[in-house]
Design an enzyme around this catalytic site. Structure first.
Site, PDB file in Angstrom:
ATOM      1  N   SER A 137      95.698 -32.897 -70.144  1.00 30.16           N
ATOM      2  CA  SER A 137      94.513 -32.047 -70.112  1.00 30.16           C
ATOM      3  C   SER A 137      93.282 -32.925 -69.905  1.00 30.16           C
ATOM      4  O   SER A 137      93.281 -34.099 -70.298  1.00 30.16           O
ATOM      5  CB  SER A 137      94.375 -31.279 -71.429  1.00 30.16           C
ATOM      6  OG  SER A 137      93.114 -30.627 -71.527  1.00 30.16           O
ATOM      7  N   TYR A 150      93.859 -30.172 -80.629  1.00 26.04           N
ATOM      8  CA  TYR A 150      94.409 -30.172 -79.272  1.00 26.04           C
ATOM      9  C   TYR A 150      94.001 -31.445 -78.539  1.00 26.04           C
ATOM     10  O   TYR A 150      94.834 -32.083 -77.880  1.00 26.04           O
ATOM     11  CB  TYR A 150      93.922 -28.941 -78.524  1.00 26.04           C
ATOM     12  CG  TYR A 150      94.463 -28.812 -77.113  1.00 26.04           C
ATOM     13  CD1 TYR A 150      95.796 -28.468 -76.897  1.00 26.04           C
ATOM     14  CD2 TYR A 150      93.640 -29.020 -76.009  1.00 26.04           C
ATOM     15  CE1 TYR A 150      96.303 -28.346 -75.611  1.00 26.04           C
ATOM     16  CE2 TYR A 150      94.140 -28.892 -74.716  1.00 26.04           C
ATOM     17  CZ  TYR A 150      95.462 -28.554 -74.516  1.00 26.04           C
ATOM     18  OH  TYR A 150      95.954 -28.445 -73.244  1.00 26.04           O
TER      19      TYR A 150
END
Length: 263
Positions: A137, A150
């Site tokens: 990501s 995250y």
């Protein structure tokens, strides 16, 4: 690597990006093992690609799940590509997080991913060419408010990818790290989508992400960051993090407001 030569394990195959990867790979002639916990969803996906996709119903966060994937890969005649696409996301300020939810997120995004790669690496090394493709990501390079857990998991996945790539530098196995920006999948709750709309954050469609993953596999590109200006922010964050601090400080009231809203 030519996509038609790929024999691929895809984790998180029933997720948004996972399904797009399956569709794109099968259309290119690859043969797949679809890994996930949702038996009905996986079977439905596999039925669209007869002769191209086999299903492995397994929770890779559990030892028996990883053993099931390994056994299926052996029965498959071996695999030359592992795509680690399984993952969890959670949007809230850290003090609002549930401790068990934090543990589950880190366990799947980091621990289980490393453990499954460890299990399958000997099979990959048996091939004339092998790939480990880790779907990371942009938040693996930029710490973003509301996504602390995250971000921690994706920073870890990026570091794992870099270390494993260097560890396997004298082998035929390549390690790719691909970092999408915000993507329009069910992983992002309604309040995340609404926040992105207000902040004018572009969200890519899963098939667009999958297309770029395919290009990275073909060229065996070691690192790929998707989206503009997100690529620029990654560079700025590494060179001039104070500028990114200032930019995100301006967004913080909006992020806090949406983090407090119900998903």
């Amino acid at each position: 690597m030519q996509l038609s030569d790929c024999r691929v394990v895809v984790t998180g195959a029933s997720g948004g990006i996972g399904q797009a990867l399956v569709q794109t790979l099968c259309a290119s002639g690859a043969h797949l093992l679809l890994v996930g916990r949702n038996a009905e969803g996986l079977e439905k996906i596999a039925s669209r690609y007869p002769g191209k996709a086999n299903v492995v119903v397994a929770d890779i966060a559990e030892r028996q799940g990883r053993e099931a994937v390994l056994a299926a890969a052996r029965s498959f005649g071996g695999v030359n590509t592992l795509i680690n696409a399984a993952g969890l996301n959670s949007f809230s300020m850290l003090e609002q997080h549930d401790e068990e939810a934090i543990a589950a997120l880190i366990n799947l995004n980091v621990t289980a991913t490393l453990q499954l790669t460890h299990r399958l690496l000997p099979l990959l090394r048996q091939q004339s060419r092998g790939l480990v493709v880790n779907i990371g990501s942009i938040f693996g390079s930029i710490g973003y408010p509301g996504f602390a857990a995250y971000c921690a998991s994706k920073f870890a996945l990026r570091g794992f990818s870099e270390a494993l790539r260097r560890e396997l530098a004298d082998t035929q196995v390549k390690v790719l790290y691909i970092a999408p920006r915000a993507t329009r999948t069910s992983m992002n709750a309604e309040n995340v989508v609404a926040m992105n709309d207000e902040l004018k954050v572009t969200m890519d469609e899963p098939l667009a992400v999958a297309a770029q993953v395919m290009q990275a596999i073909r060229s065996e590109r070691e690192e790929l960051y998707l989206g503009w200006p997100e690529k620029l922010f990654v560079k700025l964050n590494s060179l001039l993090p104070g500028l990114v601090d200032q930019s995100l400080r301006k967004q913080l009231p909006v992020i806090q407001r949406f983090a407090k809203s119900k998903n």
